[in-house]
Design a protein around this motif. Structure first.
Motif, short mmCIF file in Angstrom:
data_model
loop_
_atom_site.label_atom_id
_atom_site.label_comp_id
_atom_site.label_asym_id
_atom_site.label_seq_id
_atom_site.Cartn_x
_atom_site.Cartn_y
_atom_site.Cartn_z
N ASP A 185 -8.27 19.53 18.06
CA ASP A 185 -7.15 19.72 17.15
C ASP A 185 -7.33 20.96 16.29
N LYS A 230 2.35 13.18 17.07
CA LYS A 230 3.17 14.30 17.52
C LYS A 230 4.40 13.85 18.31
N ARG A 289 5.78 26.75 20.99
CA ARG A 289 6.16 27.07 19.61
C ARG A 289 7.61 27.60 19.58
N ALA A 293 1.50 29.64 13.76
CA ALA A 293 2.26 28.47 13.32
C ALA A 293 3.65 28.83 12.79
N GLU A 327 -2.32 23.03 17.87
CA GLU A 327 -2.00 21.66 17.46
C GLU A 327 -2.98 20.68 18.13
N THR A 328 -2.46 19.77 18.97
CA THR A 328 -3.35 18.84 19.67
C THR A 328 -3.28 19.03 21.18
N GLU A 367 -4.20 22.65 14.00
CA GLU A 367 -2.76 22.74 13.75
C GLU A 367 -2.27 24.17 13.68
N GLN A 419 9.92 24.77 19.81
CA GLN A 419 10.05 24.10 18.52
C GLN A 419 11.07 24.84 17.64
#
Length: 799
Positions: A254, A41, A394, A369, A260-261, A256, A397
């Motif tokens: 985890d 990541k 998120r 996601a 995510e992690t 996704e 991102q």
């Protein structure tokens, strides 16, 4: 579609995408390559050199071993990870890493799960050729969450890259070169980012470890149990590490599609609240003002008899939105069987005028996601990093991918990415949204048409409208906790829906808690039955239950002075009720003052159940440890209560039967934020010029009873009780930085210091909720007066 190529690793033909790194292909094929600095990541640093491998391409060998993490694949590439040349390079790297390492494994918290320890067994030597003095590095004080032993640091820079790339705040950095390199803060301060605890998992050695967990257990003593985070609406997947019936620490699992992690610090460290001294362990009954311990049979029998004696319409059930789906469903069944439709989970909402039109199954509006792939995101009334730390990640991102992030809030958000924001006092939020709607040529009816027609869009409103339109359907308008607490939430929702429709983007809701979405499915709503069906005769919402004196109140998993929109009114409602039963994992002064019966129920990690997250995903979990003392899982308490009330269908053998029964009712329930009917709302309750308005944000570490009892989180900054004003607002009121002021909301009063912050909108006073000092105040958002205790009066400020 990207063309695939074939490469060879250790004699095995592997399919790869051009440009992929060797280590990525090897991991996918299950071929182990040692590493320290690489993480899937994070960006590639290639500074540890532990992943050196031998390679050739087109029959021409590379002149020296290459780092697998930073070498892209190409046609005809052959790689050897276990050749003599590769092994020699890896062993040399390990020898250099151990030169300065203290080798204090017996006292290191990382012992037993240390990547350096594991790889040293395979690539290290039992004799060191180094006889010079080892370096010593002074430890950093990073705050109450992260313990440091920086002499162990091997300079992998995972923590530095995490702070810069994931957290978005460069709280950690590297100074110096070679063995003089130091990892730490550039200026002495604690690490406060809400995701900072992830550096504990990232650190491959014992340099960064968990301070609350420090020296309490060894990894080989722990048993891992899967769990779901019980706080915000994301539902992060967790691993609970248990020893002898006690949760010792929490790590991420985890997923996704969800977290995510990573996990937030709130999810990682709140487990410590389970061991608080104020855990409620036995049923208690109040007799003549004194509390007495009793058996479960006696306590539940009294509760059943008292509920039977009160007319159903004269009862109220207030349910915590982080209760499990099973608890919410059984509570809704019991309440309605008693003739009571007054059940609600929306504890921090005060405007319910749109209930008849609201969707039956509201949600985020898109899979979690997908949030990072949006081109435009409008946040309305949301302190996103405090409310939903990983949804904020998120959104970051999306911003890094070029999305336009827009905000309309009473305070300027401290975001870790580029964003355009409008600081709008609560009294102006409706008119600002109407201006954006007009810029989009949105059509409304009734009061909405009047509001849009009366608005005058500025260049900023026009830019917001343009950004949403240019998203071409890949955008979302999100309503957060501050919007939910607004006195005109119905208008904000309606205008947000018109904006989303006119711009061709989606509308979404940021859930207040872990099971806010599930509560709609379970029927813990005055206008919604189990299975997300409309109720024929809606009951009273939270606001009406607190306003109208009721004969009986059931409080589930909450504290009336911290978890309700109007603590002063909540405490008064409990005092006026003839009978109050509180089911709680914790004993608190407010519950003792409010209740007649206290029933101990299990908390997070102690019960099994189901949460429905913001994306509409059902996630079930099992209890990892038993509840303390005589405490019982909530669904079992409700099952026995249903039998004592002589209700049919309460013969469940386990929680799975409850879940399956509800799931059968929800087969036709589809997440949909479309209003069920034309929203008929009245004029705004707050209008520009109506005075100074409180903005009662709930700090990240004050969200619910469990978080508030975690000692390490309680020591984090951000939960101070104070009043923050814009400097211009303070000057208008004749107040100065550092003054002590009296806060007045109706008949409720409190005292706090005054601080100045240009990030607060003029017309707003930021006064946190759910923190010590705020217990006796009124609504989280509403009119407020400030009085300087030195004699200067500050009331009726203009918005």
């Amino acid at each position: 579609m990207t063309d695939k190529i074939n490469i060879e690793i250790d004699g095995r033909v592997c399919e790869a995408v051009p440009g992929e790194m060797i280590i990525t292909v090897a991991d996918r094929e299950g071929i182990a390559i040692p590493r320290f600095c690489y993480h899937k990541k994070l960006s590639i640093a290639a500074n540890c050199r532990m992943c050196l491998v031998e390679a050739e391409q087109g029959g021409r060998p590379f002149p020296k071993p290459v780092p697998a993490c930073a070498t892209p694949v190409g046609e005809g590439l052959k790689v050897w990870t276990r050749s003599p040349k590769a092994i020699e390079a890896q062993r040399a790297t390990m020898e250099f890493l151990l030169i300065n390492h203290p080798l204090d494994c017996p006292i290191c918290d990382q012992g037993g799960e240390c990547e350096l320890q594991d790889l040293a067994m395979g690539y290290g030597s039992d004799v060191s050729r180094f006889s010079e003095r080892k370096r010593v590095v002074l430890d950093e004080d990073l705050g109450p969450l992260i313990a440091t032993d920086m002499t162990r640091c091997i300079h992998c820079t995972r923590c530095v890259r995490f702070c810069a790339e994931i957290a978005g705040v460069r709280e950690l950095g590297a100074t110096g070169r070679g063995e003089d390199m130091r990892i730490g803060t550039f200026v002495a301060h604690v690490v406060t980012h809400e995701l900072s605890g992830n550096v504990i998992d990232l650190c491959p050695v014992g340099a960064l470890t968990s301070k609350p967990y420090r020296f309490t257990a060894r990894p080989w003593e722990l048993i891992a149990r899967d769990g779901i985070a019980p706080h915000d609406g994301l539902g992060s997947n967790l691993q609970l590490h248990v020893r002898r019936g006690q949760v010792m620490r929490v790590h991420p699992k985890d997923n996704e599609a969800i977290n995510e992690t990573w996990i937030s610090d709130r999810d990682r460290f709140s487990y410590a609240g389970l061991n608080g001294a104020d855990r409620l362990k036995t049923p208690l009954i109040k007799r003549e003002g004194e509390w007495h311990q009793v058996e479960w049979t006696e306590a539940l029998t009294q509760v059943a008899e008292r509920l039977k004696s009160v007319n159903g319409t004269d009862q109220g059930w207030l349910m915590a939105p982080n209760a499990t789906l099973e608890e919410l469903y059984l509570a809704a069944r019991i309440a309605r069987a008693l003739g009571c439709d007054n059940i609600d989970h929306r504890l921090r909402q005060q405007d319910f005028r749109a209930d008849a039109a609201d969707p039956l199954f509201p949600w985020l509006g898109l899979p979690i996601a997908e949030l990072s792939r949006q081109k435009a995101i409008l946040l309305i009334g949301s302190h996103i990093r405090q409310e939903q730390p990983l949804l904020a990640h998120r959104i970051r991102q999306a911003a890094l991918n070029g999305a336009e992030v827009l905000g309309l809030n009473p305070l300027r958000l401290e975001l870790n990415h580029r964003a355009s924001q409008i600081q709008s006092a609560p009294a102006r939020m409706v008119s600002d949204l109407a201006a954006i709607a007009r810029a989009l040529v949105a059509r409304g009816s009734g009061i909405l048409a009047d509001l849009i027609g009366a608005s005058e869009p500025t260049a900023v409103h026009e830019s917001f409208a343009q950004a949403l339109q240019q998203a071409q359907g890949q955008g979302v308008v999100l309503l957060g906790a501050l919007a939910c607490a607004h006195p005109d939430y119905s208008l904000l929702k309606a205008l947000a829906g018109l904006i989303a429709e006119a711009a061709g983007v989606r509308l979404g809701y940021l859930p207040a808690a872990a099971n806010s979405i599930g509560a709609h499915l379970a029927g813990a709503h005055p206008a919604i039955l189990p299975g997300a069906h409309p109720a024929p005769t809606p009951g009273l919402a939270v606001g009406a239950m607190l306003e109208k004196p009721l004969g009986a109140l059931v409080l589930w998993g909450l504290e009336p002075d911290r978890d309700l929109i109007d603590p002063a009114r909540a405490l008064a409602a409990c005092e006026q009720a003839e009978f109050v039963v509180a089911c709680s994992a914790f004993d608190s002064p407010s519950l003792r003052a409010a209740a007649d019966v206290l029933l101990p129920i299990g908390a997070f990690a102690e019960i099994s159940g189901t949460f429905v997250n913001a994306g509409g995903t059902w996630q079930s979990f099992q209890g990892a440890v038993p509840p303390p003392g005589e405490a019982r899982p909530g669904w079992k308490v409700l099952r026995v209560l249903g039998n004592l009330l002589d209700l049919s269908g309460f013969d469940y053998r386990d929680g799975l039967e409850v879940r399956e029964e509800l799931a059968a009712l929800c087969t036709a329930a589809i997440p949909d934020n479309t209003p069920r009917a034309l929203q008929v709302v009245s004029a705004p309750r707050l209008v520009p010029g109506s005075g100074l308005s409180r903005v009662g944000t709930v700090p990240c570490y004050a969200l619910d009873p469990l978080v508030r009892r975690a000692p390490a989180l309680a020591r984090m900054p951000g939960a101070e009780f104070a009043v923050w004003l814009h400097p211009d607002q303070a000057a208008e009121l004749g107040l100065a930085d550092g003054d002590r002021v009296r806060i007045t909301q109706g008949e409720a009063e409190a005292e706090a210091p005054l601080l100045l912050d240009p990030g607060i909108a003029v017309g707003a006073a930021l006064i946190p909720a759910a923190v010590p000092g705020s217990e006796g105040l009124g609504p989280m958002i509403g009119p407020v007066e400030l009085e300087c205790l030195s004699g200067r009066t500050a009331s009726g400020a203009r918005g």
